[in-house]
Design a protein around this motif. Structure first.
Motif, short mmCIF file in Angstrom:
data_model
loop_
_atom_site.label_atom_id
_atom_site.label_comp_id
_atom_site.label_asym_id
_atom_site.label_seq_id
_atom_site.Cartn_x
_atom_site.Cartn_y
_atom_site.Cartn_z
N LEU A 11 55.86 14.83 44.50
CA LEU A 11 57.32 15.97 44.09
C LEU A 11 56.42 17.09 43.17
CD1 LEU A 11 59.73 15.17 43.52
CD2 LEU A 11 59.51 14.32 40.68
N ARG A 12 55.71 17.12 43.54
CA ARG A 12 54.83 18.75 42.65
C ARG A 12 54.44 19.55 43.29
NH1 ARG A 12 49.90 18.20 38.57
NH2 ARG A 12 51.55 16.11 38.05
N ILE A 13 54.33 19.36 44.19
CA ILE A 13 53.86 20.45 45.86
C ILE A 13 55.67 20.53 45.86
CG2 ILE A 13 53.46 20.36 48.02
CD1 ILE A 13 50.70 18.62 48.16
N PHE A 14 56.32 18.90 45.68
CA PHE A 14 57.67 19.39 46.43
C PHE A 14 58.38 21.13 45.62
CE2 PHE A 14 62.16 18.70 46.74
CZ PHE A 14 63.10 18.79 47.56
N LEU A 15 58.47 20.38 44.36
CA LEU A 15 59.44 20.97 43.69
C LEU A 15 58.84 22.69 43.10
CD1 LEU A 15 60.26 18.56 40.72
CD2 LEU A 15 61.24 19.50 41.87
N VAL A 16 57.16 22.97 43.77
CA VAL A 16 56.59 23.87 43.40
C VAL A 16 57.56 25.28 44.58
CG1 VAL A 16 54.78 25.46 43.30
CG2 VAL A 16 54.76 23.43 41.69
N LYS A 17 55.81 24.70 45.89
CA LYS A 17 57.15 24.93 46.94
C LYS A 17 58.10 25.48 47.36
CE LYS A 17 51.84 24.28 48.14
NZ LYS A 17 51.16 23.70 49.13
N SER A 67 55.21 23.69 34.74
CA SER A 67 56.35 23.26 33.69
C SER A 67 56.39 22.18 33.17
CB SER A 67 58.34 23.98 34.46
OG SER A 67 57.87 23.18 35.23
N ASN A 68 57.60 21.64 31.99
CA ASN A 68 57.98 20.28 31.35
C ASN A 68 58.46 20.10 32.25
OD1 ASN A 68 56.06 20.76 29.20
ND2 ASN A 68 57.69 22.36 27.97
N PHE A 69 59.30 20.50 32.70
CA PHE A 69 60.37 19.41 33.87
C PHE A 69 59.22 18.78 35.51
CE2 PHE A 69 62.62 19.57 37.94
CZ PHE A 69 63.96 18.94 37.61
N VAL A 70 58.74 19.95 36.01
CA VAL A 70 57.91 19.80 37.26
C VAL A 70 57.10 18.28 36.01
CG1 VAL A 70 55.57 20.29 38.06
CG2 VAL A 70 57.67 21.86 38.20
N LEU A 71 56.14 18.66 35.27
CA LEU A 71 55.47 17.75 34.78
C LEU A 71 56.09 16.24 34.56
CD1 LEU A 71 53.32 19.76 32.49
CD2 LEU A 71 52.50 19.19 34.58
N LEU A 72 57.73 16.26 33.65
CA LEU A 72 58.00 14.93 33.35
C LEU A 72 58.56 14.25 34.16
CD1 LEU A 72 58.88 13.88 30.66
CD2 LEU A 72 61.00 14.85 30.60
N TYR A 132 51.54 13.48 23.71
CA TYR A 132 50.87 13.93 24.20
C TYR A 132 51.08 15.40 23.81
CZ TYR A 132 46.77 15.80 26.82
OH TYR A 132 45.78 16.21 27.44
N GLU A 133 51.90 16.06 24.23
CA GLU A 133 52.55 17.55 24.69
C GLU A 133 52.44 18.27 22.66
OE1 GLU A 133 52.64 20.10 26.93
OE2 GLU A 133 51.64 18.75 28.38
N GLN A 134 53.20 17.41 21.86
CA GLN A 134 52.96 17.58 21.05
C GLN A 134 51.16 17.57 20.30
OE1 GLN A 134 56.03 18.67 18.84
NE2 GLN A 134 57.00 18.24 21.01
N THR A 135 51.18 16.44 19.97
CA THR A 135 49.64 16.55 19.10
C THR A 135 48.72 17.93 19.89
OG1 THR A 135 49.34 13.94 19.73
CG2 THR A 135 47.51 15.35 19.16
N SER A 136 48.84 18.09 21.44
CA SER A 136 48.27 19.19 22.08
C SER A 136 48.20 20.48 21.78
CB SER A 136 48.15 19.32 23.59
OG SER A 136 47.62 18.12 23.97
N ASN A 137 49.92 20.95 21.11
CA ASN A 137 50.04 21.81 20.87
C ASN A 137 49.32 22.20 19.09
OD1 ASN A 137 50.92 22.43 23.15
ND2 ASN A 137 53.40 21.70 22.48
N SER A 138 49.50 21.13 18.67
CA SER A 138 48.90 20.72 17.10
C SER A 138 47.54 21.64 16.74
CB SER A 138 49.61 19.94 16.49
OG SER A 138 50.74 19.15 16.32
#
Length: 299
Positions: free
Chosen positions: A191-197, A205-210, A287-293
């Motif tokens: 799905l990541r390949i499809f959305l990016v390419k 982007s958060n949309f792609v990752l989520l 996880y994103e909130q913790t990583s940013n912190s």
């Protein structure tokens, strides 16, 4: 004018063991939020089993009977051992993953599917080994909802440790984890390949990752559900104080297919899939909130 040399501010530092602990707490909280689905899933997987007393006609029937007989708290039976399991599993996984990654590959994003899967499985196998006894404890305690032979999950835990059966069922657990992670990683990549390419989204982007995480969880649920059911049924009869119906997971599989049909391996699929999707989404946000912190700190 002040000609005194300016002192550089030292970067804030945190001990290296703090991030894995925080990520483990993230996983424990995500498990707490989605635990009712895990509870329903286990009891649906035990449905029609010889060593289980109550039968449910559907997932809705399971929910109604639980509320009628035990109230809302019935969905949270075993939540302590389950959240403890997720804390230790993810804390150990995250703390060992970096070391395993350096051994197998230098750039995780630029490496192939199989090398990334091998890295993830190597780290997970260590976590599974440590948490196997908690998986057995959780399964048996949830399955004991109606008979209530045990008032506390630690009674089961200590019994398994005393009898030396803490690591029984590890092979079934590992196969379940292997198929789950393999399908999840494959679904995420495609799905990541499809959305990016094809659609022009940024790969970070958060949309792609989520979105890729949710699709990966759905595919992983379809592929690994039979192994999850098999693990639940086998682990539910591990211990000296329960009837041993199967000597190993293979005999459990043969019995289920022969006597209950191939579709019995997909019992509890709906709560299983929903739990995986919601858990991965919750864990991603936390996880994103913790990583940013912790980005402002030097480890």
């Amino acid at each position: 004018m002040d000609f005194r040399p300016k002192t550089l501010e030292k970067p804030k530092t945190i001990p290296p063991f703090i991030p894995p602990i925080l990520w483990g707490l993230d996983a424990a909280f995500a498990e707490f939020l989605t635990y009712p689905l895990e509870n329903i899933k286990v009891r649906m997987q035990m449905n029609q089993a010889k060593n289980y007393s109550t039968e449910y006609s559907s997932t809705i029937d399971c929910i109604k009977k639980t509320i009628k007989g035990h109230g809302i708290l019935g969905f949270y039976r075993g939540v302590k051992v389950s959240t403890t399991r997720e804390f230790f599993f993810h804390a150990t996984k995250f703390s060992t993953y970096d070391y395993v990654k350096r051994f197998f590959l230098a750039d995780i994003e630029g490496s192939g599917y199989y090398r990334r899967l091998l890295s993830a499985l190597s780290a997970s196998s260590i976590s599974l080994f440590l948490c196997n006894v908690l998986d057995i404890t959780k399964t048996r305690f949830i399955a004991d909802l109606h008979t209530k032979t045990y008032k506390r999950s630690k009674d089961i835990l200590f019994g398994l440790l005393r009898s030396g059966q803490a690591f029984k069922g590890y092979t079934a657990n590992f196969f379940r984890q292997s198929f789950f992670m393999g399908a999840e990683l494959f679904g995420q990549d495609q799905l990541r390949i499809f959305l990016v390419k094809k659609k022009g989204f940024r790969k970070d982007s958060n949309f792609v990752l989520l979105t890729s995480g949710v699709v990966g969880s759905v595919l992983a649920s379809v592929v690994s559900c039979p192994f999850d059911v098999l693990r639940t049924r086998y682990m539910s009869q591990i211990g000296d104080d329960v009837d041993q119906l199967f000597r190993n997971a293979r005999r459990c599989f043969v019995y289920m297919v022969k006597n209950e049909g191939i579709l019995s391996l997909y019992r509890g699929f709906i709560p299983f899939m929903l739990k995986n999707c919601l858990f991965s989404t919750s864990l991603f946000v936390l996880y994103e909130q913790t990583s940013n912190s912790i980005q402002d700190f030097k480890i």
